[in-house]
Design a protein around this motif. Sequence first.
Motif, PDB file in Angstrom:
ATOM      1  N   LEU A   1     -34.748 -52.836  -5.766  1.00 41.93           N
ATOM      2  CA  LEU A   1     -34.087 -51.658  -5.720  1.00 41.93           C
ATOM      3  C   LEU A   1     -35.518 -51.402  -3.765  1.00 41.93           C
ATOM      4  CD1 LEU A   1     -36.502 -49.597  -8.797  1.00 41.93           C
ATOM      5  CD2 LEU A   1     -33.244 -50.752  -8.339  1.00 41.93           C
ATOM      6  N   LEU A   2     -34.434 -50.307  -2.987  1.00 44.97           N
ATOM      7  CA  LEU A   2     -35.057 -49.994  -2.038  1.00 44.97           C
ATOM      8  C   LEU A   2     -35.355 -48.456  -2.295  1.00 44.97           C
ATOM      9  CD1 LEU A   2     -35.145 -50.592   1.072  1.00 44.97           C
ATOM     10  CD2 LEU A   2     -33.025 -49.642   1.653  1.00 44.97           C
ATOM     11  N   LEU A   3     -36.575 -48.390  -1.749  1.00 47.21           N
ATOM     12  CA  LEU A   3     -36.800 -46.725  -1.825  1.00 47.21           C
ATOM     13  C   LEU A   3     -37.182 -46.183  -0.543  1.00 47.21           C
ATOM     14  CD1 LEU A   3     -40.467 -47.720  -3.783  1.00 47.21           C
ATOM     15  CD2 LEU A   3     -38.425 -47.316  -4.789  1.00 47.21           C
ATOM     16  N   GLY A   4     -37.227 -46.975   0.536  1.00 46.31           N
ATOM     17  CA  GLY A   4     -37.314 -45.789   1.597  1.00 46.31           C
ATOM     18  C   GLY A   4     -37.301 -46.701   2.917  1.00 46.31           C
TER      19      GLY A   4
ATOM     20  N   THR B   1     -36.060 -41.588   9.341  1.00 44.62           N
ATOM     21  CA  THR B   1     -36.463 -41.620   7.486  1.00 44.62           C
ATOM     22  C   THR B   1     -35.946 -41.691   7.044  1.00 44.62           C
ATOM     23  OG1 THR B   1     -39.162 -40.814   9.215  1.00 44.62           O
ATOM     24  CG2 THR B   1     -38.303 -40.895   6.496  1.00 44.62           C
ATOM     25  N   ARG B   2     -35.350 -42.402   5.959  1.00 41.19           N
ATOM     26  CA  ARG B   2     -35.146 -42.549   4.640  1.00 41.19           C
ATOM     27  C   ARG B   2     -35.777 -42.521   3.428  1.00 41.19           C
ATOM     28  NH1 ARG B   2     -31.076 -45.664   8.044  1.00 41.19           N
ATOM     29  NH2 ARG B   2     -29.441 -43.564   8.989  1.00 41.19           N
ATOM     30  N   THR B   3     -35.716 -41.226   2.788  1.00 36.80           N
ATOM     31  CA  THR B   3     -36.536 -41.646   2.175  1.00 36.80           C
ATOM     32  C   THR B   3     -35.656 -41.334  -0.004  1.00 36.80           C
ATOM     33  OG1 THR B   3     -38.537 -40.788   2.335  1.00 36.80           O
ATOM     34  CG2 THR B   3     -38.658 -41.026   0.655  1.00 36.80           C
ATOM     35  N   PHE B   4     -35.356 -42.173  -0.683  1.00 36.75           N
ATOM     36  CA  PHE B   4     -34.154 -41.677  -1.670  1.00 36.75           C
ATOM     37  C   PHE B   4     -34.875 -41.514  -2.249  1.00 36.75           C
ATOM     38  CE2 PHE B   4     -33.035 -45.227   1.549  1.00 36.75           C
ATOM     39  CZ  PHE B   4     -31.516 -45.164   1.784  1.00 36.75           C
TER      40      PHE B   4
ATOM     41  N   ILE C   1     -37.698 -52.991  14.716  1.00 40.66           N
ATOM     42  CA  ILE C   1     -36.637 -52.107  14.813  1.00 40.66           C
ATOM     43  C   ILE C   1     -36.818 -50.933  12.830  1.00 40.66           C
ATOM     44  CG2 ILE C   1     -35.681 -53.233  16.326  1.00 40.66           C
ATOM     45  CD1 ILE C   1     -33.843 -54.545  14.240  1.00 40.66           C
ATOM     46  N   ALA C   2     -36.960 -51.711  11.425  1.00 39.05           N
ATOM     47  CA  ALA C   2     -37.341 -51.223  10.824  1.00 39.05           C
ATOM     48  C   ALA C   2     -38.519 -51.274  10.100  1.00 39.05           C
ATOM     49  CB  ALA C   2     -36.081 -52.137  10.740  1.00 39.05           C
ATOM     50  N   THR C   3     -38.978 -50.433   9.187  1.00 39.41           N
ATOM     51  CA  THR C   3     -39.756 -51.193   7.733  1.00 39.41           C
ATOM     52  C   THR C   3     -39.310 -50.319   6.800  1.00 39.41           C
ATOM     53  OG1 THR C   3     -41.278 -50.022   9.734  1.00 39.41           O
ATOM     54  CG2 THR C   3     -41.590 -50.082   7.288  1.00 39.41           C
ATOM     55  N   ARG C   4     -39.562 -51.270   5.658  1.00 39.42           N
ATOM     56  CA  ARG C   4     -38.196 -50.653   4.577  1.00 39.42           C
ATOM     57  C   ARG C   4     -39.701 -51.092   3.396  1.00 39.42           C
ATOM     58  NH1 ARG C   4     -33.356 -53.710   6.819  1.00 39.42           N
ATOM     59  NH2 ARG C   4     -31.877 -51.749   6.647  1.00 39.42           N
ATOM     60  N   TRP C   5     -39.508 -50.253   2.079  1.00 39.89           N
ATOM     61  CA  TRP C   5     -39.730 -49.898   1.104  1.00 39.89           C
ATOM     62  C   TRP C   5     -39.554 -51.220   0.025  1.00 39.89           C
ATOM     63  CZ3 TRP C   5     -41.330 -46.904   5.231  1.00 39.89           C
ATOM     64  CH2 TRP C   5     -42.354 -46.748   5.625  1.00 39.89           C
ATOM     65  N   TYR C   6     -39.969 -51.768  -0.722  1.00 38.76           N
ATOM     66  CA  TYR C   6     -38.816 -52.523  -1.669  1.00 38.76           C
ATOM     67  C   TYR C   6     -39.885 -52.012  -3.488  1.00 38.76           C
ATOM     68  CZ  TYR C   6     -35.384 -54.007   1.372  1.00 38.76           C
ATOM     69  OH  TYR C   6     -34.851 -54.764   3.063  1.00 38.76           O
ATOM     70  N   GLN C   7     -39.096 -52.206  -4.531  1.00 38.62           N
ATOM     71  CA  GLN C   7     -39.856 -52.148  -5.356  1.00 38.62           C
ATOM     72  C   GLN C   7     -38.765 -53.470  -6.044  1.00 38.62           C
ATOM     73  OE1 GLN C   7     -39.256 -49.119  -8.184  1.00 38.62           O
ATOM     74  NE2 GLN C   7     -41.058 -49.791  -8.920  1.00 38.62           N
ATOM     75  N   THR C   8     -39.566 -54.452  -7.032  1.00 37.17           N
ATOM     76  CA  THR C   8     -39.586 -55.405  -8.038  1.00 37.17           C
ATOM     77  C   THR C   8     -39.716 -54.663  -9.875  1.00 37.17           C
ATOM     78  OG1 THR C   8     -41.116 -56.214  -7.969  1.00 37.17           O
ATOM     79  CG2 THR C   8     -39.286 -56.751  -6.204  1.00 37.17           C
TER      80      THR C   8
END
Length: 213
Positions: free
Chosen positions: A96-99, A110-113, A83-90
């Motif tokens: 942080l959430l990238l998208g 799709t959301r790309t911040f 139901i969701a794929t998220r890309w984070y950065q530490t």
Amino acid sequence: MRHVAWLCVLGLGLTACGEDGEELPPPDIAAWVKLQVGLVEEFDIDYQGVILDGTREVAAIDTEYREGLEAIKVLYRQNNNLIATRWYQTVDTGLLLLGEEVVEGMQVVTRTFVTPLQVLPYPLVNQYGQTVQNWTTTSALEEGGSETHRYDNGGLGSVTVPAGSYQAYHLVHTRTDTQGSNHQLDEYFAPDQGFVRFEYPEGELWSLRPAAP
């Protein structure tokens, strides 16, 4: 959990130092938020009194999601359906959430911040013992429009989930979408244990189950 760091002035910058002045090593944010690759967690999802199966999998380090960054790819499944794929950065200052790519209704959104969202600042308690009360990120989306994400920190308290009782920060996450509508989500973050309870989407409460033997 209290993280204490004093600030030392070096030239024109600041660096974290111990109480006797020695420089501290950078924090292990991935461990602090419990996003180590390979981790799979199971959840009860309470949807209108019906309990569904949820999993969150820290799947991989994705070096292609955004050039020059190592993004942590996390998969969310409900009853085995993605139901969701998220890309984070530490980073040293938090998470942080990238998208994201999320199922909403009958479509994948799709959301790309452009500006990564600050999910968690590090540390959540400053050197004076004061809890960080709120933080906000407004970001344009590469797909068009912009969103604002605000977190209000209700402080550290006990929360009980099937996996046990934790000392967790109660965060109220308000997302203002591209249409100007507000969506409010309850989230509970326990340092070094991750998000042990969270709401996604509105009205669906995820609670951490005990780890499989």
